[in-house]
Design a protein around this motif. Sequence first.
Motif, PDB file in Angstrom:
ATOM      1  N   GLY A 109       0.782  -1.229   0.000  1.00 36.08           N
ATOM      2  CA  GLY A 109       0.000   0.000   0.000  1.00 36.08           C
ATOM      3  C   GLY A 109       0.810   1.274   0.000  1.00 36.08           C
ATOM      4  N   VAL A 110       2.123   1.162  -0.257  1.00 38.54           N
ATOM      5  CA  VAL A 110       2.957   2.364  -0.237  1.00 38.54           C
ATOM      6  C   VAL A 110       3.461   2.735  -1.632  1.00 38.54           C
ATOM      7  CG1 VAL A 110       3.685   1.980   2.139  1.00 38.54           C
ATOM      8  CG2 VAL A 110       5.038   1.012   0.266  1.00 38.54           C
ATOM      9  N   PHE A 111       3.124   1.913  -2.657  1.00 36.49           N
ATOM     10  CA  PHE A 111       3.631   2.165  -4.000  1.00 36.49           C
ATOM     11  C   PHE A 111       2.479   2.385  -4.975  1.00 36.49           C
ATOM     12  CE2 PHE A 111       6.784  -0.921  -2.175  1.00 36.49           C
ATOM     13  CZ  PHE A 111       7.762   0.025  -1.913  1.00 36.49           C
ATOM     14  N   ASP A 112       2.698   3.308  -5.909  1.00 36.60           N
ATOM     15  CA  ASP A 112       1.786   3.462  -7.031  1.00 36.60           C
ATOM     16  C   ASP A 112       2.159   2.505  -8.166  1.00 36.60           C
ATOM     17  OD1 ASP A 112       0.014   5.371  -6.088  1.00 36.60           O
ATOM     18  OD2 ASP A 112       1.297   7.049  -6.648  1.00 36.60           O
ATOM     19  N   ARG A 113       3.454   2.184  -8.262  1.00 30.78           N
ATOM     20  CA  ARG A 113       3.907   1.281  -9.323  1.00 30.78           C
ATOM     21  C   ARG A 113       5.177   0.579  -8.890  1.00 30.78           C
ATOM     22  NH1 ARG A 113       6.779   3.331 -14.650  1.00 30.78           N
ATOM     23  NH2 ARG A 113       8.496   3.146 -13.151  1.00 30.78           N
ATOM     24  N   LYS A 149       3.749   6.262  -3.195  1.00 24.59           N
ATOM     25  CA  LYS A 149       2.569   7.103  -3.072  1.00 24.59           C
ATOM     26  C   LYS A 149       2.924   8.358  -2.278  1.00 24.59           C
ATOM     27  CE  LYS A 149      -0.920   3.445  -3.244  1.00 24.59           C
ATOM     28  NZ  LYS A 149      -2.050   2.787  -2.531  1.00 24.59           N
ATOM     29  N   PRO A 150       2.360   9.485  -2.637  1.00 21.19           N
ATOM     30  CA  PRO A 150       2.646  10.706  -1.855  1.00 21.19           C
ATOM     31  C   PRO A 150       2.161  10.553  -0.424  1.00 21.19           C
ATOM     32  CG  PRO A 150       0.841  11.072  -3.408  1.00 21.19           C
ATOM     33  CD  PRO A 150       1.426   9.743  -3.744  1.00 21.19           C
ATOM     34  N   LYS A 151       3.035  10.919   0.499  1.00 18.27           N
ATOM     35  CA  LYS A 151       2.694  10.791   1.912  1.00 18.27           C
ATOM     36  C   LYS A 151       1.841  11.963   2.354  1.00 18.27           C
ATOM     37  CE  LYS A 151       6.936   8.279   3.081  1.00 18.27           C
ATOM     38  NZ  LYS A 151       8.150   8.264   3.929  1.00 18.27           N
TER      39      LYS A 151
END
Length: 406
Positions: A109-113, A149-151
Motif C-alpha cells: 500500500g505504499v507504492f503506485d507502481r 505514493k505521496p505521503k
Amino acid sequence: MGVVGVRHRMFAVLLALAAPAAAQPGPWLPAPADPAAVSSVTVPAPPAASLGQLLPVSGGPWVLGEVLFFSAGRVVSDYAWRDKVRGRRGQLYTSSDLQGDVETLMGMGVFDRVSPAVYAIPGQSVPPEYATISVSTSQVRVVFDVIEKPKASEAKPKFITPPSAVSGLILTPTAYRGAGKFNNPGLGLDINAAYFIGRLYGKNNYEDAPRKTNYIDRIGLWTLTADGKMQVQSDAGWRPAVAVGGQAMLMFRDSPQPTVTAPGVSVKVDAKKTKILTDAYFVASKNLRGTRLSAGVMQGNIGELVAGLSEFLTPEALRFYAKNPAGTEVHSRTVPFASVFYLVKPDYPIGVEFMKFNGAAAAPYMLNFKIGRFLKLNFDVAYLKFRNGYELLGLFQFRYNHFPSR
C-alpha cells in the motif's frame, strides 16, 4: 565506394541489434503501452552498464545474486521492502517468484507502481550445481523500480492544556480533590507555589509616612506549600463536600522589604528571609451549576504570611507609623476564608478568595483575584487592606495536583 558501402552495412546491423533492446521497457520507464504514464512520469535512469546486461523478465530460472530498489533514479535501502522479497542470494529465482514479489510489494500500500528488471552480473558465475538449470551463466541482479505514493502531511499534535485544579484557588483550599474527576471521599495532595512580585499601587494615611502613595515597588516573596487533605463527604444534592487537612508553607524572599522612614529616624526592616508556616483547616464546598463556593477556617501560624507582604505591617512600621507599643507584631492564629470560582473552560479558571487575619495588629484582610487566563497571562492580583491603608499586589501562582492527578 567499397569502404562507404561497408560502413553503411555495419550501421544497419547496429540499428537492427539495438532495436529489440530499445523496444523492451527498462525498469525506470513505464511500458510503451501506457502513453499516459510515459507523459506523466519522468524519472532519471542510472547507467545501465552499472547494473549489468539486461535480461527478459519472462525468462528464468536464474541464480539470484543481488536485489536493489530504485526510487526516483536513486538506490533506496529499506529493510522493510527487502524483507518482502522471497528470493535469497545464491538460490534459484524464477519469473513466477518475481511476479509474486511484485504483487507482495504492491500489497504494502505504499507504492503506485513497481517495475521489475533482471540484469546479469558480469564476473559472477552461477554455482556448478545450477549451471545446467539457470538460463544465464551469470548470477542476476533483480531491480525493482518503485514509485511511492505521496505521503499525507502529518498533522502537528495539538497541545492539550491539562484541566485546572479545583482543589484550591490561590492561597486557600477547597473540599474537592485534584481536577474534580473524583467527588467521592478520599485523600488528596497538592503542591502550590505563589510568587508575590511587587506592589502595583498602594495608599496610606499615616501621618509620619514619607509618602502617602506608593506604586511599582518590589516585594519578592515566594511561598511553596504542601497541602494534604482528607475529603470526608461528597458533594451531592443539598449536601456540600467537606474536607479536613493541613498545610506546610515555606516562605522565603529574594528581595528585602523596603526601609521604614519616619521623621528623624530610618529603620531597615530585618525580618527573617525564610519561615515555615503551618496550619490545620476545615472547609466545605458546594458546586452550584458550575460555580464552586467554599468556606472554611485555618488554625495555625499561617496568618503571619500577611506581615511579609507590606512594610506597613512590620514591627517597625507599627511602631513608628501606627504608634503601637514597641514589639507589636502581626500575629494571627485563626484565618477564616471563603472563595468563589468558575471554570470558563476546563483550563480557564476565574475566581476570588477572601482571607481575614483574626486578631492581627492593623486588622488586615486580603482579596485575591484569579484572573490570569482572562488577561492571557498567569498573572493574578491581590488586594491587601489594613488599618490606615491598602495595597494592590501582583503575583504568579501555580498549583500541581500530585494525588489524584485528575
